[in-house]
Scaffold this motif. Sequence first.
Motif, PDB file in Angstrom:
ATOM      1  N   VAL A  46       0.833  -1.209   0.000  1.00 33.46           N
ATOM      2  CA  VAL A  46       0.000   0.000   0.000  1.00 33.46           C
ATOM      3  C   VAL A  46       0.866   1.256   0.000  1.00 33.46           C
ATOM      4  CG1 VAL A  46      -1.724   1.284   1.307  1.00 33.46           C
ATOM      5  CG2 VAL A  46      -1.885  -1.200   1.144  1.00 33.46           C
ATOM      6  N   ILE A  47       1.916   1.263   0.819  1.00 31.47           N
ATOM      7  CA  ILE A  47       2.777   2.441   0.932  1.00 31.47           C
ATOM      8  C   ILE A  47       3.588   2.650  -0.339  1.00 31.47           C
ATOM      9  CG2 ILE A  47       4.678   3.439   2.245  1.00 31.47           C
ATOM     10  CD1 ILE A  47       3.039   0.899   4.104  1.00 31.47           C
ATOM     11  N   LEU A  48       4.216   1.571  -0.827  1.00 33.79           N
ATOM     12  CA  LEU A  48       5.085   1.695  -1.994  1.00 33.79           C
ATOM     13  C   LEU A  48       4.297   1.902  -3.278  1.00 33.79           C
ATOM     14  CD1 LEU A  48       7.874  -0.902  -1.220  1.00 33.79           C
ATOM     15  CD2 LEU A  48       7.996   1.574  -1.085  1.00 33.79           C
ATOM     16  N   ALA A  49       3.078   1.395  -3.350  1.00 38.09           N
ATOM     17  CA  ALA A  49       2.264   1.604  -4.547  1.00 38.09           C
ATOM     18  C   ALA A  49       2.001   3.093  -4.756  1.00 38.09           C
ATOM     19  CB  ALA A  49       0.950   0.835  -4.436  1.00 38.09           C
ATOM     20  N   LYS A  50       1.764   3.817  -3.661  1.00 42.22           N
ATOM     21  CA  LYS A  50       1.546   5.262  -3.762  1.00 42.22           C
ATOM     22  C   LYS A  50       2.854   5.998  -4.033  1.00 42.22           C
ATOM     23  CE  LYS A  50      -2.416   5.360  -0.671  1.00 42.22           C
ATOM     24  NZ  LYS A  50      -2.900   5.793   0.650  1.00 42.22           N
ATOM     25  N   ALA A  51       3.911   5.608  -3.321  1.00 36.80           N
ATOM     26  CA  ALA A  51       5.189   6.319  -3.440  1.00 36.80           C
ATOM     27  C   ALA A  51       5.853   6.096  -4.790  1.00 36.80           C
ATOM     28  CB  ALA A  51       6.126   5.897  -2.317  1.00 36.80           C
ATOM     29  N   LEU A  52       5.719   4.877  -5.352  1.00 37.42           N
ATOM     30  CA  LEU A  52       6.394   4.549  -6.611  1.00 37.42           C
ATOM     31  C   LEU A  52       5.440   4.466  -7.800  1.00 37.42           C
ATOM     32  CD1 LEU A  52       8.788   1.792  -5.229  1.00 37.42           C
ATOM     33  CD2 LEU A  52       9.316   4.185  -5.658  1.00 37.42           C
ATOM     34  N   TYR A  53       4.169   4.797  -7.572  1.00 33.09           N
ATOM     35  CA  TYR A  53       3.152   4.773  -8.626  1.00 33.09           C
ATOM     36  C   TYR A  53       3.060   3.405  -9.289  1.00 33.09           C
ATOM     37  CZ  TYR A  53       3.821   9.736  -7.897  1.00 33.09           C
ATOM     38  OH  TYR A  53       3.945  10.970  -7.318  1.00 33.09           O
ATOM     39  N   LEU A  54       2.934   2.366  -8.469  1.00 36.37           N
ATOM     40  CA  LEU A  54       2.811   1.004  -8.970  1.00 36.37           C
ATOM     41  C   LEU A  54       1.339   0.651  -9.148  1.00 36.37           C
ATOM     42  CD1 LEU A  54       5.369  -0.704  -6.557  1.00 36.37           C
ATOM     43  CD2 LEU A  54       5.786   0.055  -8.883  1.00 36.37           C
ATOM     44  N   ASP A  55       1.054  -0.175 -10.139  1.00 33.71           N
ATOM     45  CA  ASP A  55      -0.333  -0.618 -10.300  1.00 33.71           C
ATOM     46  C   ASP A  55      -0.538  -1.955  -9.583  1.00 33.71           C
ATOM     47  OD1 ASP A  55       1.012  -2.332 -11.960  1.00 33.71           O
ATOM     48  OD2 ASP A  55       0.009  -1.717 -13.800  1.00 33.71           O
ATOM     49  N   ASP A  56      -1.775  -2.427  -9.572  1.00 33.54           N
ATOM     50  CA  ASP A  56      -2.118  -3.640  -8.824  1.00 33.54           C
ATOM     51  C   ASP A  56      -1.581  -4.913  -9.462  1.00 33.54           C
ATOM     52  OD1 ASP A  56      -3.396  -2.142  -6.944  1.00 33.54           O
ATOM     53  OD2 ASP A  56      -5.386  -2.347  -7.867  1.00 33.54           O
ATOM     54  N   SER A  57      -1.146  -4.845 -10.717  1.00 33.40           N
ATOM     55  CA  SER A  57      -0.671  -6.056 -11.396  1.00 33.40           C
ATOM     56  C   SER A  57       0.737  -6.462 -10.959  1.00 33.40           C
ATOM     57  CB  SER A  57      -0.705  -5.852 -12.914  1.00 33.40           C
ATOM     58  OG  SER A  57       0.219  -4.840 -13.286  1.00 33.40           O
ATOM     59  N   VAL A  58       1.442  -5.601 -10.245  1.00 33.51           N
ATOM     60  CA  VAL A  58       2.801  -5.896  -9.795  1.00 33.51           C
ATOM     61  C   VAL A  58       2.733  -6.914  -8.657  1.00 33.51           C
ATOM     62  CG1 VAL A  58       4.912  -4.898  -8.827  1.00 33.51           C
ATOM     63  CG2 VAL A  58       3.578  -3.600 -10.461  1.00 33.51           C
ATOM     64  N   SER A  59       3.564  -7.951  -8.723  1.00 29.10           N
ATOM     65  CA  SER A  59       3.552  -9.002  -7.696  1.00 29.10           C
ATOM     66  C   SER A  59       4.180  -8.506  -6.391  1.00 29.10           C
ATOM     67  CB  SER A  59       4.307 -10.240  -8.190  1.00 29.10           C
ATOM     68  OG  SER A  59       5.700  -9.968  -8.245  1.00 29.10           O
ATOM     69  N   ASP A  60       3.889  -9.252  -5.312  1.00 32.79           N
ATOM     70  CA  ASP A  60       4.475  -8.916  -4.008  1.00 32.79           C
ATOM     71  C   ASP A  60       6.000  -8.968  -4.040  1.00 32.79           C
ATOM     72  OD1 ASP A  60       2.027  -8.478  -2.854  1.00 32.79           O
ATOM     73  OD2 ASP A  60       1.867 -10.489  -1.988  1.00 32.79           O
ATOM     74  N   ILE A  61       6.541  -9.922  -4.785  1.00 36.66           N
ATOM     75  CA  ILE A  61       8.003 -10.061  -4.892  1.00 36.66           C
ATOM     76  C   ILE A  61       8.609  -8.837  -5.568  1.00 36.66           C
ATOM     77  CG2 ILE A  61       9.849 -11.420  -5.947  1.00 36.66           C
ATOM     78  CD1 ILE A  61       8.017 -13.883  -5.540  1.00 36.66           C
ATOM     79  N   ASP A  62       7.970  -8.345  -6.632  1.00 41.52           N
ATOM     80  CA  ASP A  62       8.460  -7.148  -7.308  1.00 41.52           C
ATOM     81  C   ASP A  62       8.364  -5.920  -6.418  1.00 41.52           C
ATOM     82  OD1 ASP A  62       9.081  -8.569  -9.596  1.00 41.52           O
ATOM     83  OD2 ASP A  62       7.133  -8.187 -10.536  1.00 41.52           O
ATOM     84  N   VAL A  63       7.288  -5.821  -5.640  1.00 46.50           N
ATOM     85  CA  VAL A  63       7.154  -4.704  -4.694  1.00 46.50           C
ATOM     86  C   VAL A  63       8.242  -4.794  -3.643  1.00 46.50           C
ATOM     87  CG1 VAL A  63       5.675  -3.639  -2.943  1.00 46.50           C
ATOM     88  CG2 VAL A  63       4.670  -4.447  -5.069  1.00 46.50           C
ATOM     89  N   GLY A  64       8.544  -6.005  -3.139  1.00 46.79           N
ATOM     90  CA  GLY A  64       9.595  -6.211  -2.158  1.00 46.79           C
ATOM     91  C   GLY A  64      10.965  -5.823  -2.677  1.00 46.79           C
ATOM     92  N   GLN A  65      11.203  -5.988  -3.969  1.00 44.69           N
ATOM     93  CA  GLN A  65      12.493  -5.617  -4.552  1.00 44.69           C
ATOM     94  C   GLN A  65      12.647  -4.113  -4.679  1.00 44.69           C
ATOM     95  OE1 GLN A  65      12.414  -7.886  -8.194  1.00 44.69           O
ATOM     96  NE2 GLN A  65      13.802  -9.405  -7.350  1.00 44.69           N
ATOM     97  N   LYS A  66      11.556  -3.391  -4.739  1.00 45.75           N
ATOM     98  CA  LYS A  66      11.614  -1.938  -4.881  1.00 45.75           C
ATOM     99  C   LYS A  66      12.134  -1.318  -3.607  1.00 45.75           C
ATOM    100  CE  LYS A  66       9.613  -1.941  -8.915  1.00 45.75           C
ATOM    101  NZ  LYS A  66      10.314  -1.707 -10.113  1.00 45.75           N
TER     102      LYS A  66
END
Length: 176
Positions: A156-176
């Motif tokens: 939730v935090i990184l999706a807003k900060a990095l402008y990620l969409d919902d299709s990005v996997s948890d692993i990809d979010v963790g790498q950010k």
Amino acid sequence: LTKHGEEPWEFGGYFIANGNEKAVRLLSLMRRNYVMALLRPSFSKRGPNYTKYGCMLRCVRPDQTGITIVLHYLSSGNCTLSVKIRKQEYLIPAVLVLKALTGSSDHQIFEHIVQSDPSNTFVSDRVEVALRDNNKYMGLRTKQDFLGYLGQRFRVILAKALYLDDSVSDIDVGQK
């Protein structure tokens, strides 16, 4: 400025520019990508096990964006990593971040930190405590598991900060 009556040892002050009073002060920033050990009593106010000891690091990417992280030493022998995202501070166990970034096993982390000197019981005891505390995250064994865990918690935090969409996997979010 000293020719015009300014003090040679003054590091700032008030100046008049176009009829407006301006305040000038010395700004100091931490050196880039350089670890600084700190002793701050305010660190111990973060929680019951937090001590006044920590290490601060200002990380700067090639695109000149930077972040300051702090590694806090706990009285239990563990360490947490303090990261600020959108002015909110998050405390993450250091071993969890190590396993997510490197994919190393407990044995590899222990050997790398202790550096083949098991006679140094102070360090080896703290590493064992940190690794033991990390095992409370049941079901996390691989680098992908740890990245997925971090991605799930910070989505939730990184999706807003990095402008990620919902299709990005948890692993990809963790790498950010």
